[in-house]
Design a protein around this motif. Structure first.
Motif, PDB file in Angstrom:
ATOM      1  N   PHE A  15      51.608  13.641  33.324  1.00  0.00           N
ATOM      2  CA  PHE A  15      52.947  13.523  32.733  1.00  0.00           C
ATOM      3  C   PHE A  15      53.328  12.059  32.680  1.00  0.00           C
ATOM      4  O   PHE A  15      52.920  11.271  33.525  1.00  0.00           O
ATOM      5  CB  PHE A  15      53.977  14.267  33.565  1.00  0.00           C
ATOM      6  N   LEU A  16      54.136  11.740  31.684  1.00  0.00           N
ATOM      7  CA  LEU A  16      54.698  10.394  31.616  1.00  0.00           C
ATOM      8  C   LEU A  16      56.062  10.452  32.258  1.00  0.00           C
ATOM      9  O   LEU A  16      56.931  11.190  31.824  1.00  0.00           O
ATOM     10  CB  LEU A  16      54.842   9.949  30.163  1.00  0.00           C
ATOM     11  N   VAL A  76      52.694  26.748  27.754  1.00  0.00           N
ATOM     12  CA  VAL A  76      53.919  25.981  27.575  1.00  0.00           C
ATOM     13  C   VAL A  76      53.552  24.491  27.449  1.00  0.00           C
ATOM     14  O   VAL A  76      54.159  23.755  26.685  1.00  0.00           O
ATOM     15  CB  VAL A  76      54.879  26.220  28.747  1.00  0.00           C
ATOM     16  N   TYR A  77      52.572  24.080  28.200  1.00  0.00           N
ATOM     17  CA  TYR A  77      52.055  22.714  28.100  1.00  0.00           C
ATOM     18  C   TYR A  77      50.685  22.738  27.442  1.00  0.00           C
ATOM     19  O   TYR A  77      49.995  23.742  27.451  1.00  0.00           O
ATOM     20  CB  TYR A  77      51.865  22.088  29.486  1.00  0.00           C
ATOM     21  N   LYS A  78      50.335  21.579  26.944  1.00  0.00           N
ATOM     22  CA  LYS A  78      48.986  21.414  26.423  1.00  0.00           C
ATOM     23  C   LYS A  78      48.234  20.566  27.450  1.00  0.00           C
ATOM     24  O   LYS A  78      48.754  19.563  27.909  1.00  0.00           O
ATOM     25  CB  LYS A  78      49.060  20.667  25.096  1.00  0.00           C
TER      26      LYS A  78
ATOM     27  N   ARG B 102      56.757  26.726  18.210  1.00  0.00           N
ATOM     28  CA  ARG B 102      58.067  26.084  18.301  1.00  0.00           C
ATOM     29  C   ARG B 102      58.762  25.948  16.951  1.00  0.00           C
ATOM     30  O   ARG B 102      59.981  25.866  16.878  1.00  0.00           O
ATOM     31  CB  ARG B 102      57.917  24.690  18.923  1.00  0.00           C
ATOM     32  N   TRP B 279      54.296  19.601  21.102  1.00  0.00           N
ATOM     33  CA  TRP B 279      53.818  19.810  22.467  1.00  0.00           C
ATOM     34  C   TRP B 279      54.507  18.894  23.462  1.00  0.00           C
ATOM     35  O   TRP B 279      54.421  19.101  24.661  1.00  0.00           O
ATOM     36  CB  TRP B 279      52.302  19.639  22.549  1.00  0.00           C
ATOM     37  N   VAL B 282      58.631  19.816  25.632  1.00  0.00           N
ATOM     38  CA  VAL B 282      58.920  20.252  27.003  1.00  0.00           C
ATOM     39  C   VAL B 282      58.662  19.143  28.018  1.00  0.00           C
ATOM     40  O   VAL B 282      59.039  19.264  29.174  1.00  0.00           O
ATOM     41  CB  VAL B 282      58.088  21.488  27.390  1.00  0.00           C
ATOM     42  N   GLU B 283      58.015  18.071  27.586  1.00  0.00           N
ATOM     43  CA  GLU B 283      57.699  16.995  28.534  1.00  0.00           C
ATOM     44  C   GLU B 283      58.557  15.766  28.295  1.00  0.00           C
ATOM     45  O   GLU B 283      58.244  14.689  28.750  1.00  0.00           O
ATOM     46  CB  GLU B 283      56.232  16.574  28.378  1.00  0.00           C
TER      47      GLU B 283
END
Lengths: 241, 285
Positions: A15-16, A76-78, B102, B279, B282-283
């Motif tokens: 993660f960033l 949900v994440y890649k 999405r 993608w 969510v981050e």
């Protein structure tokens, strides 16, 4: 040996982490040069295979990467690198009733949530009775869910998730919300799900629950598998350090 | 992009359910329900007609019909974009927990608005009919050009969708985007021939001696769409430009072709950009 239901190989997730919190063009402009981006390595290469009918628990301290792993499985994440493969329909229970809309009735939400989890409208319609019955919400099903208590919401969410005919269940510490009787009902259902050949991967801090349902435990530590094996042995090692 | 489209097709039932949900929620707790979305354009047209026909003495026949013909599509564009700008960011708690393509989020809010737009168009045709009946069925309210309406609707939808993909994706990371869009849409309202006519622009530019600004004005797809809607939906007649009734400028199909291609380009680019960014939603930091 039976077939693999979940295949994870070389799974890494990074993660960033931004300390300036770029959320607007202003901060982007002001922090253009000084923007500090920290690379947070959450999963550092996981490899494992869960076979069909297996119930695997993931244990580990906060921040070990358990929830990230589940989110990756739920798509949900890649992944940053590596692959995740789930065979068959997956029902993620990362949060019960995710996607419920407060202004819609219980029944409307059942249909909608069922479709998010991959049912067709017809299939969802056919299951509403069973879902309502399992959730014990027959009297409230036509009221908007904003009038529901958190326990009622949890029951409805769990009930929808287990009625989508999933072959793989992914559970993130969500069973601790209902009352005792409902919790027992959930465990019973999970056991019958296992008995019918379903695969489960769940995260829990409750070692009693892990001993009760898991037949394999993976201990995650700092994004890597510290130990993988029989529940008793792994739990003993985990609890002693 | 092909794989993304295939995945979207697999989830089409969810998309329909989402559109239905949007429509249902919007008016669930309001008494007049759907009529709100018809009341607003009708009231706007009443006020505009009062201002332009009575106060400013614009003598264009069928003025209200002209205004409606361009105002309804503009309102669709405006409301749909404002709605969809928030569509992804509002759903962040959900998409952190469950997977589905999405792009369904902006798509659903655009399509829900599109349904409203179609219903509003029905009201528009009722209005035309009433006017026609009031004139004892003299002059037909519109011409064969009406057959072109589906193409216009398609271009409107493509343009709005493309913009919505871009805006909703960017708005997740930079929340200023929705404010910028709000301002731009407000300005676009004046730079689009809704209250006035493309003929006003045409003769003003002709007075200056060069028409290039007239063409540049219509490079804006929203302006060209408004012009074409007016010329398609209403029987063309004399138009009041600076106190004189003049003949309408014929529809320029080359300009419309440019708009059609621009809209398709924006749609493809928007979908590509959205898929590139989806993608990371969510981050977001």
């Amino acid at each position: 040996m039976s077939e693999a239901a979940i295949l994870v190989s070389g799974l890494q997730k990074e993660f960033l982490l931004s300390h300036s919190g770029v959320g607007s063009l202003k901060t982007l402009a002001l922090w253009w040069k000084r923007r500090q981006l920290e690379h947070l390595q959450v999963l550092r290469g996981l490899d494992f295979v869960v076979t069909q009918g297996q119930c695997m628990a993931v244990v580990g301290r906060n921040g070990a990467g358990k929830s990230t792993l589940l989110s990756l499985l739920a798509r949900v994440y890649k992944p940053t690198s590596g692959t995740v493969e789930v065979k068959g329909r997956l029902a993620p229970l990362l949060e019960l009733g995710a996607g419920f809309h407060p202004d819609l009735t219980g029944l409307e939400n059942i249909l909608f949530n069922g479709m998010i989890l991959g049912l067709t409208r017809k299939e969802a319609m056919a299951r509403t009775d069973a879902i309502v019955e399992f959730a014990e919400l027959a009297h409230h099903i036509d009221s908007p869910v904003r009038t529901y208590s958190s326990g009622m919401l949890a029951r409805l969410g769990f009930s929808v998730a287990i009625h989508v005919d999933a072959e793989v269940l992914i559970v993130d510490e969500v069973l601790a919300v209902g009352d005792f009787a409902f919790e027992q009902k959930c465990y019973k259902h999970i056991e019958s799900f296992k008995a019918s050949g379903g695969t489960i991967l769940f995260v829990s801090h409750n070692m009693e629950a892990v001993r009760r349902v898991a037949d394999r435990v993976v201990w995650l530590k700092d994004g890597q598998i510290e130990m993988d094996g029989e529940p008793d042995a792994v739990i003993r090692a985990y609890e002693s350090g | 992009m092909r794989a993304d489209l295939k995945e979207l097709w697999r989830f089409r039932e969810l998309l329909w359910a989402m559109v239905e949900r949007e429509l249902r929620i919007r008016y669930k707790n309001s008494f007049l329900g759907f009529f709100w979305s018809l009341l607003t354009p009708l009231m706007t047209v009443v006020v505009m007609t009062l201002v332009f026909k009575v106060f400013l003495k614009n003598d264009t026949p069928n003025y209200s019909a002209y205004v409606l013909a361009a105002y309804l599509p503009f309102m669709f564009f405006n409301l749909a974009l404002m709605d969809s700008a928030q569509s992804v960011i509002v759903a962040l708690p959900v998409i952190k927990k469950v997977y589905f393509p999405r792009e369904i989020l902006p798509l659903a809010s655009i399509l829900a608005n599109f349904v409203h737009y179609l219903l509003a168009l029905c009201v528009f045709f009722c209005y035309l009919f009433v006017v026609w009946a009031a004139s004892a069925f003299q002059q037909a309210p519109f011409t064969w050009r009406i057959a072109f309406l589906p193409v216009l609707l398609g271009v409107s939808l493509a343009l709005t969708l493309g913009m919505a993909f871009i805006i909703s994706a960017l708005n997740v990371f930079y929340e200023d985007v929705k404010y910028i869009i709000g301002v731009l849409l407000y300005l676009a309202f004046f730079l689009t021939p809704i209250m006035y006519f493309s003929e006003n622009v045409y003769y003003a530019m002709k007075g200056w001696g060069n028409l290039w600004l007239y063409y540049a004005y219509h490079l804006n797809p929203v302006a060209e769409l408004a012009t074409t809607y007016k010329k398609t939906l209403v029987q063309p007649g004399k138009i009041d430009v600076a106190g004189k009734l003049v003949d309408p400028v014929p529809q320029n199909w080359a300009l419309f072709l440019v708009t059609l291609l621009t809209s398709i380009g924006i749609l493809v680019f928007g979908y590509w950009l959205f898929n590139r960014m989806k993608w990371r939603f969510v981050e977001r930091p």
